[in-house]
Design a protein around this motif. Sequence first.
Motif, PDB file in Angstrom:
ATOM      1  N   PHE A 264      55.811 -18.995   4.742  1.00 40.77           N
ATOM      2  CA  PHE A 264      55.750 -20.003   3.671  1.00 40.77           C
ATOM      3  C   PHE A 264      57.440 -20.300   3.138  1.00 40.77           C
ATOM      4  O   PHE A 264      57.373 -20.592   1.918  1.00 40.77           O
ATOM      5  CB  PHE A 264      54.722 -19.712   2.553  1.00 40.77           C
ATOM      6  CG  PHE A 264      53.429 -19.027   3.085  1.00 40.77           C
ATOM      7  CD1 PHE A 264      52.806 -20.356   3.746  1.00 40.77           C
ATOM      8  CD2 PHE A 264      53.112 -17.934   3.176  1.00 40.77           C
ATOM      9  CE1 PHE A 264      51.471 -19.961   4.393  1.00 40.77           C
ATOM     10  CE2 PHE A 264      52.034 -17.621   3.593  1.00 40.77           C
ATOM     11  CZ  PHE A 264      50.906 -18.479   4.218  1.00 40.77           C
ATOM     12  N   GLY A 265      58.428 -20.226   3.894  1.00 35.69           N
ATOM     13  CA  GLY A 265      59.606 -20.921   3.479  1.00 35.69           C
ATOM     14  C   GLY A 265      60.804 -20.402   3.714  1.00 35.69           C
ATOM     15  O   GLY A 265      62.037 -20.710   3.263  1.00 35.69           O
ATOM     16  N   ARG A 266      60.589 -18.915   3.655  1.00 34.63           N
ATOM     17  CA  ARG A 266      61.798 -17.865   3.081  1.00 34.63           C
ATOM     18  C   ARG A 266      62.935 -18.189   4.068  1.00 34.63           C
ATOM     19  O   ARG A 266      64.281 -18.111   3.747  1.00 34.63           O
ATOM     20  CB  ARG A 266      61.349 -16.521   3.286  1.00 34.63           C
ATOM     21  CG  ARG A 266      62.183 -15.670   2.933  1.00 34.63           C
ATOM     22  CD  ARG A 266      62.777 -15.746   1.594  1.00 34.63           C
ATOM     23  NE  ARG A 266      61.963 -15.686   0.504  1.00 34.63           N
ATOM     24  CZ  ARG A 266      62.245 -15.969  -0.643  1.00 34.63           C
ATOM     25  NH1 ARG A 266      63.645 -16.142  -1.120  1.00 34.63           N
ATOM     26  NH2 ARG A 266      61.478 -15.984  -1.706  1.00 34.63           N
ATOM     27  N   THR A 267      62.792 -18.382   5.465  1.00 35.21           N
ATOM     28  CA  THR A 267      63.835 -18.536   6.430  1.00 35.21           C
ATOM     29  C   THR A 267      64.403 -19.851   6.565  1.00 35.21           C
ATOM     30  O   THR A 267      65.309 -20.415   7.211  1.00 35.21           O
ATOM     31  CB  THR A 267      63.541 -17.896   7.898  1.00 35.21           C
ATOM     32  OG1 THR A 267      62.515 -18.905   8.365  1.00 35.21           O
ATOM     33  CG2 THR A 267      63.008 -16.528   7.716  1.00 35.21           C
ATOM     34  N   GLY A 268      63.785 -20.942   5.825  1.00 41.11           N
ATOM     35  CA  GLY A 268      64.264 -22.355   5.935  1.00 41.11           C
ATOM     36  C   GLY A 268      63.062 -23.038   6.756  1.00 41.11           C
ATOM     37  O   GLY A 268      63.422 -24.317   6.779  1.00 41.11           O
ATOM     38  N   LYS A 269      62.181 -22.227   7.136  1.00 37.54           N
ATOM     39  CA  LYS A 269      60.996 -23.190   7.992  1.00 37.54           C
ATOM     40  C   LYS A 269      59.893 -22.390   7.424  1.00 37.54           C
ATOM     41  O   LYS A 269      59.789 -21.277   6.872  1.00 37.54           O
ATOM     42  CB  LYS A 269      61.053 -22.855   9.347  1.00 37.54           C
ATOM     43  CG  LYS A 269      62.493 -23.736   9.985  1.00 37.54           C
ATOM     44  CD  LYS A 269      62.371 -23.821  11.534  1.00 37.54           C
ATOM     45  CE  LYS A 269      63.435 -24.732  12.072  1.00 37.54           C
ATOM     46  NZ  LYS A 269      63.363 -24.740  13.517  1.00 37.54           N
ATOM     47  N   MET A 270      58.694 -23.074   7.654  1.00 39.35           N
ATOM     48  CA  MET A 270      57.453 -22.458   7.176  1.00 39.35           C
ATOM     49  C   MET A 270      57.247 -21.109   7.359  1.00 39.35           C
ATOM     50  O   MET A 270      56.800 -20.073   6.569  1.00 39.35           O
ATOM     51  CB  MET A 270      56.322 -23.410   7.485  1.00 39.35           C
ATOM     52  CG  MET A 270      55.114 -23.275   6.738  1.00 39.35           C
ATOM     53  SD  MET A 270      54.986 -23.367   5.015  1.00 39.35           S
ATOM     54  CE  MET A 270      54.710 -25.249   4.793  1.00 39.35           C
ATOM     55  N   PHE A 271      57.381 -20.837   8.690  1.00 38.27           N
ATOM     56  CA  PHE A 271      57.250 -19.550   9.162  1.00 38.27           C
ATOM     57  C   PHE A 271      58.408 -19.085   9.796  1.00 38.27           C
ATOM     58  O   PHE A 271      59.264 -19.731  10.575  1.00 38.27           O
ATOM     59  CB  PHE A 271      55.980 -19.370  10.181  1.00 38.27           C
ATOM     60  CG  PHE A 271      54.959 -19.706   9.666  1.00 38.27           C
ATOM     61  CD1 PHE A 271      54.101 -18.792   8.681  1.00 38.27           C
ATOM     62  CD2 PHE A 271      54.196 -20.766   9.489  1.00 38.27           C
ATOM     63  CE1 PHE A 271      52.721 -18.999   8.040  1.00 38.27           C
ATOM     64  CE2 PHE A 271      53.019 -21.258   9.010  1.00 38.27           C
ATOM     65  CZ  PHE A 271      52.330 -20.266   8.079  1.00 38.27           C
ATOM     66  N   GLY A 272      58.842 -17.641   9.865  1.00 39.87           N
ATOM     67  CA  GLY A 272      59.798 -17.177  10.693  1.00 39.87           C
ATOM     68  C   GLY A 272      59.638 -17.203  11.931  1.00 39.87           C
ATOM     69  O   GLY A 272      60.669 -17.222  12.676  1.00 39.87           O
TER      70      GLY A 272
END
Length: 457
Positions: A264-272
């Motif tokens: 849900f966004g931590r890496t800058g995309k919705m999923f890692g």
Amino acid sequence: MTAHPNSIAARDIAYYFHPATNARRHETVGPMVIERGQGVHVYDDQGKEYIEGLAGLWSVAVGFGEERLAKAAAAQMRKLPYYHSFSHKSHPSAIALAERLVRMAPGNMSKAHFTSSGSEANDLAIKMIWYYNNALGRPEKKKIISRQRAYHGVSIASASLTGLPAFQRDFDLPLPMIHHVSCPSYWRFGAAGESEEAFASRLAKELEDKILAEGPETVAAFFGEPVMGAGGVITPPRTYWEKIQAVCRRHDILIVADEVITGFGRTGKMFGSETYDITPDILVVSKALTSSYMPLSALVFNDKIYQVLADNSAKIGVFAHGFTASGHPVATAVALENLDIIEERDLVGNAARLAPQFQARLKEFAGHPYVGEVRGIGLIGALELVADKTTKAGFEKPGAVGAKVAELAQEEGLIIRAIGDIIAFCPPLVITAEEVGELFDRFSRALARLPLDYRAA
């Protein structure tokens, strides 16, 4: 600690046995009591304000004090405060959330199943994989491979997946059918002159050698976090996930992506998994699913697995697993509202936009005498502290320097996480550019106060 016997701190010491805590030390130092939060800030019972630099426990994506989540919970409690999902029963918020997760998850997913924590979800993933292989007539295909320094939870099975000794010592873990291969920390474990790609190839060969030694017919699944979180925010070397997946597919080994932190966004995309081009058979999510306002986790899995589980449930009469709170209506309602906020406020985009500033500020500390490596992606990062930058040797008392840095940061109004001598940062996704600057300004002041002769403390 000196405290009035009726104070909240004294009552905590008297009655509350804390998780992940040295109980005897807690009797001396007592608790930091947090009373309220708003946005990226929390406030203790003395009124002091802190930036929550780890989003609670890697999880409060939409920040603290989000009124929409409180209203969603209250509305659901008034309408249907509880119901279960056993024996063909259901309710609207669980149905809507399952559909939403299946549609948004990477890969060709088919179904979602709800539990209440990442530990429970990973535990169930193991049970599901065993059930799956029994149904296929492969009762010997049960071994699970995880990684050293992985973190997948603290239940008996998930703590066995976890590759951190403290979570296994004196608990008689890990279970014998769970094995570990090397941690993919290129800085720590790469050989002299070895490129990232060569290191990734070496780890993929280690995995394949392990599978062949155990027998491919006995190995069922590989569990991995896209970015290793509680093990020290370890980002994978280039081509690592491509090569690991190829090994697993070659030997019919299921891939479980633990996205409890990265989802849900931590890496800058919705999923890692999107960041690292992982196509999991099972995706595990929790934490930012509800921003931890309510306990909830989910497994999202593909149709290949579902069809086998469904056929076997028909054959033996039931898929006999479930918890009282599986798919709890209040938790799933909060999750739906939380995902609405993440999408409406473009918090995934916010993480991607602020990532260059966040990572650049982290890299400013690379020159410090105690900072061995700076690493991260998106809005998650870490500094690994060492006594000798050249040899990468640790301190005389492991964890003492990290604990001191965390203590100094707290005095400066910043809560971060010391994982031994690794300092982790993972702020709420609602953080602004100005707040990113203030977070690292506070940390800079804290680090500047650390004596350079503290290595033997």
